[in-house]
Design a protein around this motif. Structure first.
Motif, mmCIF file in Angstrom:
data_model
loop_
_atom_site.group_PDB
_atom_site.id
_atom_site.type_symbol
_atom_site.label_atom_id
_atom_site.label_comp_id
_atom_site.label_asym_id
_atom_site.label_seq_id
_atom_site.Cartn_x
_atom_site.Cartn_y
_atom_site.Cartn_z
ATOM 1 N N ARG A 88 114.652 72.511 108.581
ATOM 2 C CA ARG A 88 114.833 73.835 107.972
ATOM 3 C C ARG A 88 115.888 74.645 108.712
ATOM 4 O O ARG A 88 115.974 75.859 108.561
ATOM 5 N N THR A 89 116.663 74.019 109.579
ATOM 6 C CA THR A 89 117.615 74.784 110.377
ATOM 7 C C THR A 89 118.947 74.936 109.637
ATOM 8 O O THR A 89 119.199 74.276 108.635
ATOM 9 N N TRP B 109 119.913 74.136 105.813
ATOM 10 C CA TRP B 109 119.707 75.265 104.905
ATOM 11 C C TRP B 109 120.947 75.494 104.058
ATOM 12 O O TRP B 109 120.848 75.725 102.853
ATOM 13 N N ALA B 110 122.119 75.444 104.726
ATOM 14 C CA ALA B 110 123.367 75.715 104.012
ATOM 15 C C ALA B 110 123.636 74.646 102.957
ATOM 16 O O ALA B 110 124.492 74.817 102.103
ATOM 17 N N ARG B 111 122.931 73.547 103.029
ATOM 18 C CA ARG B 111 123.130 72.481 102.049
ATOM 19 C C ARG B 111 121.864 72.180 101.263
ATOM 20 O O ARG B 111 121.643 71.045 100.821
ATOM 21 N N GLU C 34 115.979 74.119 101.436
ATOM 22 C CA GLU C 34 114.812 74.787 100.835
ATOM 23 C C GLU C 34 114.482 74.229 99.461
ATOM 24 O O GLU C 34 113.329 74.193 99.047
ATOM 25 N N ASP C 35 115.522 73.762 98.757
ATOM 26 C CA ASP C 35 115.259 73.124 97.471
ATOM 27 C C ASP C 35 114.493 71.823 97.658
ATOM 28 O O ASP C 35 113.664 71.446 96.826
ATOM 29 N N ASP D 41 110.918 72.831 98.197
ATOM 30 C CA ASP D 41 110.316 73.243 96.923
ATOM 31 C C ASP D 41 110.051 72.044 96.020
ATOM 32 O O ASP D 41 109.016 71.951 95.366
ATOM 33 N N GLN E 282 127.487 81.872 101.614
ATOM 34 C CA GLN E 282 126.376 81.855 102.569
ATOM 35 C C GLN E 282 126.090 83.276 103.072
ATOM 36 O O GLN E 282 126.991 84.095 103.208
ATOM 37 N N ASN F 236 117.548 82.648 110.430
ATOM 38 C CA ASN F 236 117.235 81.229 110.611
ATOM 39 C C ASN F 236 117.350 80.834 112.087
ATOM 40 O O ASN F 236 116.465 80.197 112.654
#
Ligand SMILES: Cc1cc2nc3c(=O)[nH]c(=O)nc-3n(C[C@H](O)[C@H](O)[C@H](O)COP(=O)(O)O)c2cc1C
Ligand code: SF4
Ligand code: FES
Lengths: 193, 453
Positions: free
Chosen positions: A103-104, A108-110, A113-114, A117, B337, B345
């Motif tokens: 989750r880092t 996250w940028a890629r 989170e999806d 989910d 972003q 984060n």
């Protein structure tokens, strides 16, 4: 060096009749303890706890920690101190396959989170929960050193990278059909004095 | 093509086996070191090379080695730091996975130079499968007589073991690593004494990063002067960069120190530009612990010079307009972003990873995380922004280990360069409510107007 610190032979089997590691695991633990200088076998505690966890359905109960303490000739509280500090030791039961999604930031940028989910919906569990059949646990973890192949998840010793929904589907199908527990460690520690 | 020293043969099939590695000249440095050099001569070559620690702090390796205490009758240890948990960093994993014997060779040569007869590689527990690759390679090296008793008939003995950790970023800090290697919680020790005086089991110890130890191999083979010819000024040799984020070609690249940042990000030899045809918004050039740079300070310094991939150039401008090379964890963010979200984060990460020994770090990281979370969700107010700046100041320099600083710097830098974005979150919560997939409309950094002289 005291025989107690290095051997398993002085261990009183009757005391913890309900906990038993395989003979192979006990040999592995003995080998691990020999990798450190005389009198310093406590150093092996981290790898030994990985073995203990693999022998105990993926988690460390108080009884398992006592057993490890006895095997290593140290106090239970020393084991607990370590077991409770590091994120890879589970102090509660988990599913056979713990899906640990990074989750880092880079993940996250890629779209990490999806991924969370998607798995959550697919398995009908929230983060931290286990499916009712005991097969899967969903967890989020910090950077796993796979940021260049984001998003990614780890299950046992396996890394799954550049995740897509199709890859996740295939992965979950495979794990389900294998039906086996995915551990971080195996017992193959031969290289020791 | 730029010169490579560590990833020279990384595309050769089966390089991880000892025979293939040998066929590419592997283990030559051990032969040279043990048969033709004294330990002092090796340390001298490492000094001449100008090699600086690749774990993040960039401390000169030769100097660190020469600090090692050598009391009679006390064992000395070399411990390799393969904990690699700094977000954005994955170069050590790549090196160990592709070329495990290079690390083992470096460990033998370095252990000989330091007079260590037992050495450890401490690797993060999550890299279990990499530890298996190392264990196999070590077994091969024992079988061929490169490890064990009386190596090459020189009378030198060395045992090398891998120890797996169990998930804790703090165990990358060298004294926490030693605690962990002793089978304890990873609580950093108060320094001094430094590990060079009292390290593993209270004995003199050198802790070095994987890449540092690997670099000793070409230094011994070709000489320190040859190594020092690569690079610029005090940034010598090559550096492994882990590139990630919103770029076309994420991965590990070995660069000669001094490559322009612009070339690194935009040329096809390296990152290949920003993914999906977007603009670059920001860059964290050295792992999560270093200050974030807004687009206009990434490729150029504040004085308009080209920014280069060196220790000095990346930190040009100090924390006001510069950053750090750090561990070489190079993360690029595109225009969509959200910086507030990303800062949250990182804060969550440091809060999660604080060992809890000192209050400013334990309490401060948690506080920062909560305030950032509130801001990100559009529930913060303007005072929160200044509160964060205050918090960061209170943590910085007031803790046992540098994790506190590492948690504070990114927050301070994000607010310095992206304050308008934090304010936007306060004023227009509706617009940023779900920034999970980034902002719908890009929010770019605002370049401050030049100050008139
Ligand atoms: C919080 C924290 C985490 C660190 N993590 C790592 C790491 O994962 N790998 C590493 O090599 N050094 C890490 N370091 C730096 C080490 O403390 C130490 O400086 C380094 O291993 C020295 O090796 P070098 O001189 O070869 O760079 C970390 C430092 C801190 C404060
Ligand atoms: S600064 Fe943080 S991580 Fe470092 S010793 Fe203090 S509490 Fe632990
Ligand atoms: S950020 Fe996910 S693996 Fe590093």
């Amino acid at each position: 060096m005291s025989a107690h610190a290095h051997g398993t032979q002085h261990f009183d089997e009757t005391k913890r009749a309900n906990i038993k590691f395989s003979a192979e695991a006990l040999t592995t633990i003995e080998n691990l303890m020999k990798r450190y200088p005389e009198g310093k076998s406590k150093s092996a505690l981290l790898p030994v706890l990985h073995v203990a966890q693999a022998e105990s359905e993926g988690w460390l109960s108080a009884e398992v920690m006592d057993y490890v303490a006895e095997l290593m000739g140290i106090q239970s509280i020393e084991v607990f101190e370590v077991a409770s500090f590091y994120s890879m030791y589970n102090l509660r039961p988990i599913g056979k396959c713990q899906l640990e999604v990074c989750r880092t930031s880079s993940c996250w940028a890629r779209g990490a989170e999806d991924v969370v989910d998607y798995i959550s919906k697919k398995l009908n569990i929230k983060e931290g929960e286990t499916t009712t059949d005991g097969m899967f646990t969903l967890k989020t973890v910090e950077c796993l050193g796979s940021c260049g192949s984001a998003p990614m998840l780890q299950c046992g010793a396996e890394y799954h990278e550049n995740l897509t929904e199709a890859k996740i589907d295939a992965l979950i199908d495979r794990y389900r059909s294998e039906g086996t527990r995915k551990n971080y460690t195996d017992l193959n520690y031969t290289n020791s004095k | 093509m730029s010169r490579k020293l560590l990833l020279t043969h990384d595309n050769v099939p089966n390089l991880h086996t000892i025979d293939v590695y040998r066929s590419k000249g592997g283990y030559a440095s051990v032969e040279k070191a043990l048969k033709k050099m004294t330990p002092e001569e090796i340390v001298e070559e490492v000094k001449k090379s100008g090699l600086r620690g690749r774990g993040g702090a960039g401390f000169p390796t030769g100097m660190k080695w020469s600090f090692l205490a050598k009391p009679e009758g006390v064992p000395r240890y070399l411990v390799c730091n393969a904990d690699e948990s700094e977000p954005g960093t994955f170069k050590d994993r790549y090196l160990m996975e592709r070329n495990p014997h290079l690390l083992i060779e470096g460990m033998i040569t370095s252990s000989f130079a330091l007079g260590a007869n037992t050495s450890y590689i401490y690797i993060r527990g999550e890299y279990f499968y990499v530890s298996r690759i190392l264990e196999t390679a070590i077994a091969e090296a024992y079988a061929k007589g490169w490890l064990g008793k009386n190596i090459l008939g020189t009378g030198y003995n060395l045992d090398l073991y891998v120890q797996v950790g169990a998930g804790a970023y703090i165990c990358g800090e060298e004294t926490a690593l030693l605690e962990s290697l002793e089978g304890k919680r990873g609580n950093p020790r108060i320094k001094p004494p430094f590990p060079a005086i009292a390290g593993l089991y209270g004995c003199p110890t050198v802790v070095n990063n994987v890449e540092t130890i690997a670099a000793v191999v070409p230094i011994v083979n070709d000489g320190g002067d040859e190594y020092a010819k690569i690079g610029i000024g005090r940034s010598t040799g090559t550096k492994l960069i882990s590139a990630s984020g919103n770029i076309n070609k994420p991965g590990v690249y070995e660069i000669e120190m001094g490559v322009p940042v612009e070339e690194f990000i935009f040329s096809d030899q390296y990152c290949g530009g920003i993914a999906n045809g977007k603009r670059m918004k920001a860059c964290v050039p050295g792992g999560s612990s270093v200050p974030i740079l807004p687009d206009y300070l990434v490729c150029k310094t504040a004085t308009g010079e080209d920014r280069l991939m060196t220790y000095e150039s990346l930190s040009d401008g100090g924390f006001a307009t510069g950053s750090m090379l750090g561990s070489g964890g190079f993360i690029v963010y595109d225009e969509h972003q959200c910086v507030v979200r990303n800062t949250w984060n990182f804060s969550r990460f440091y809060h999660h990873e604080s060992c809890g020994q000192c209050s400013p770090c334990r309490e401060g990281t948690g506080w920062m995380e909560r305030v950032l979370h509130r801001l990100e969700k559009g529930m913060g107010n303007m005072n929160d922004i200044d509160l964060l700046v205050e918090l960061a100041k209170k943590i910085e320099g007031n803790t046992i280990c540098p994790l506190g600083d590492a948690a504070a710097w990114p927050v301070a830098a994000a607010i310095k360069h992206f304050r308008h974005e934090f304010e936007y979150h306060v004023l227009y919560p509706e617009k940023v409510k779900d920034s999970k997939h980034g902002h719908k409309e890009p929010i770019m950094p605002v370049k401050p107007a030049p100050v008139m002289a």
